[in-house]
Design a protein around this motif. Structure first.
Motif, PDB file in Angstrom:
ATOM      1  N   LYS A   1      50.453  51.943  41.103  1.00 32.92           N
ATOM      2  CA  LYS A   1      50.047  50.545  40.898  1.00 32.92           C
ATOM      3  C   LYS A   1      50.090  49.714  42.176  1.00 32.92           C
ATOM      4  CE  LYS A   1      51.311  47.854  37.655  1.00 32.92           C
ATOM      5  NZ  LYS A   1      50.511  47.219  36.618  1.00 32.92           N
TER       6      LYS A   1
ATOM      7  N   SER B   1      51.406  47.618  32.580  1.00 32.44           N
ATOM      8  CA  SER B   1      49.973  47.621  32.322  1.00 32.44           C
ATOM      9  C   SER B   1      49.292  48.553  33.340  1.00 32.44           C
ATOM     10  CB  SER B   1      49.417  46.201  32.426  1.00 32.44           C
ATOM     11  OG  SER B   1      49.834  45.589  33.634  1.00 32.44           O
TER      12      SER B   1
ATOM     13  N   ASN C   1      46.963  48.798  35.487  1.00 30.83           N
ATOM     14  CA  ASN C   1      46.052  48.215  36.478  1.00 30.83           C
ATOM     15  C   ASN C   1      46.760  48.195  37.823  1.00 30.83           C
ATOM     16  OD1 ASN C   1      47.690  46.168  34.880  1.00 30.83           O
ATOM     17  ND2 ASN C   1      47.220  44.994  36.734  1.00 30.83           N
TER      18      ASN C   1
ATOM     19  N   SER D   1      44.547  43.127  33.668  1.00 30.81           N
ATOM     20  CA  SER D   1      45.039  44.244  32.861  1.00 30.81           C
ATOM     21  C   SER D   1      43.884  44.899  32.093  1.00 30.81           C
ATOM     22  CB  SER D   1      46.086  43.754  31.871  1.00 30.81           C
ATOM     23  OG  SER D   1      47.218  43.287  32.552  1.00 30.81           O
TER      24      SER D   1
ATOM     25  N   TYR E   1      47.091  37.915  37.261  1.00 30.86           N
ATOM     26  CA  TYR E   1      46.207  38.722  36.437  1.00 30.86           C
ATOM     27  C   TYR E   1      44.807  38.364  36.892  1.00 30.86           C
ATOM     28  CZ  TYR E   1      50.413  38.869  33.585  1.00 30.86           C
ATOM     29  OH  TYR E   1      51.699  39.033  33.144  1.00 30.86           O
TER      30      TYR E   1
HETATM   31 MG    MG Z   1      51.023  43.880  34.213  1.00 27.70          MG
END
Ligand code: MG
Ligand code: TXA
Length: 336
Positions: free
Chosen positions: A50, A137, A139, A145, A219
């Motif tokens: 990530k 998540s 992403n 996400s 996000y």
């Molecule tokens: Mg997250």
């Protein structure tokens, strides 16, 4: 319709997890990037995949509330009531951790985040695996996400061993995170469970949603994104030819292409002379369900800016307001 996951795919995923691999797992909120919560090396792979700072703790997913005491100690009664009321579901409880919980999961804190997801595939996987699955998540850190397997594929396919396709996520934004280490519950990250609308049966005392400073990850789409009032958006459209708008209203004029979120749409070829208007649902649950999908779509349009129209500042919109504020990285005039 949700694609079916065959038992053999679950068996392969379990095998991969037992060997320390990474599996993208659908949940009702967003897709998670799962690893064996008892395997330190596997957890470290999540952070590398990530690009996530190691002091951002991970949520441990468990099959049912029966697993709570394996991971947590000093569980207050109100937390048990919340678990009883909302699990399986889009809620994460922060509790004092058991000594064996890895520092790589908790970021060295003495607490652990726990959640029982309400998705058939996640449940199937957790039951077959038999232990906890740490999963942020799926992403890259700081990006939008994923709410479909396709989103995961686009952004992380080169670092994930297996992607389980469980269709589009029903809720669409991340779980409500509730700190249960004090005398009463405190919301750290708002979501679609608000406590205020919590219904019956011993719901916990209300706590005003608050976004913790150390949870302030974004996000965000790649395109510059702004949160604006309806008037400010209409003004901007008079002068800009190449923006994407998320609004619950409709705006009809010749240089603006309109999209209905109930109908699947693909990005047209990039045209710097048109703007794109995505008509979002007026119901907060339907809006949350579509939000990341439409942000991914808007981000693919190659526009100069994404403009998100302000939503109501009420409890049922608080999770959405939190995400769109973060998506706009503070580039807002939220209440002009
Ligand atoms: Mg997250
Ligand atoms: O809906 C969700 O919660 C999704 C799905 C996959 O379950 N997961 C998710 O994970 O959103 P992630 O890693 O993207 O966000 C987890 C958040 C982070 O902001 C982290 O700081 C917070 O949970 N968190 C985890 N453990 C914590 C702890 N012990 N204390 C405080 N915050 C914690």
């Amino acid at each position: 319709m949700r694609p079916l996951i065959r038992q053999i795919q679950i068996d392969q995923a379990v095998d991969c997890l037992k060997k320390g691999g990474l599996v993208a797992m659908p949940t009702e909120t967003v897709y998670g990037l799962a690893a064996d919560a008892s395997n330190d090396a596997a957890i470290r792979k999540i952070f590398a995949a990530k690009g996530r700072p190691v002091d951002h703790p991970l949520i441990v997913h468990i099959a049912s509330a029966k697993g709570l005491t394996h991971w947590a100690i000093d569980i207050p009664d109100y937390a048990l009531k919340l678990a009883d009321q909302y699990w399986p579901g889009p809620m994460t409880l922060i509790l004092k951790k058991q000594a064996h919980v890895l520092d790589s999961i908790t970021g060295g804190q003495d607490t652990v985040g726990l959640r029982v997801p309400n998705h058939a595939v996640a449940q199937q996987l957790l039951k077959a695996f038999g232990g906890g699955l740490a999963a942020p998540s799926a992403n890259k850190f700081g990006h939008i996400s994923p709410t479909s397997a396709e989103h995961v594929r686009q952004h992380l396919s080169n670092v994930i061993d297996i992607i389980l396709d469980g269709g589009n996520c029903g809720i669409g934004i991340e779980s409500t995170i509730i700190d249960c280490t004090g005398t009463s519950p405190r919301i750290l990250r708002p979501g679609m469970i608000t406590l205020e609308t919590g219904g019956h049966g011993g719901a916990a005392p209300t706590s005003r949603p608050r976004v913790s400073g150390d949870l302030a990850s974004h996000y965000a789409p790649r395109t510059t994104t702004r949160l604006l009032s309806a008037e400010a958006i209409d003004d901007k459209l008079k002068n800009s030819q190449n923006v994407a708008v998320l609004s619950t209203r409709k705006y009809i004029t010749h240089h603006v292409k309109l999209y209905d979120t109930r109908v699947p749409h693909r990005a047209p070829s990039i045209d710097p002379n048109i703007s794109h208007w995505i008509v979002m649902p007026t119901d907060p649950h339907a809006y949350a369900h579509r939000l990341y999908e439409q942000l991914h779509f808007a981000d693919s349009l190659g526009c100069q800016e994404i403009l998100i129209e302000q939503v109501p500042d009420t409890a049922e919109w608080s999770g959405i307001l939190d995400r769109i504020t973060k998506a706009s990285r503070g580039e807002s005039c939220a209440h002009p």
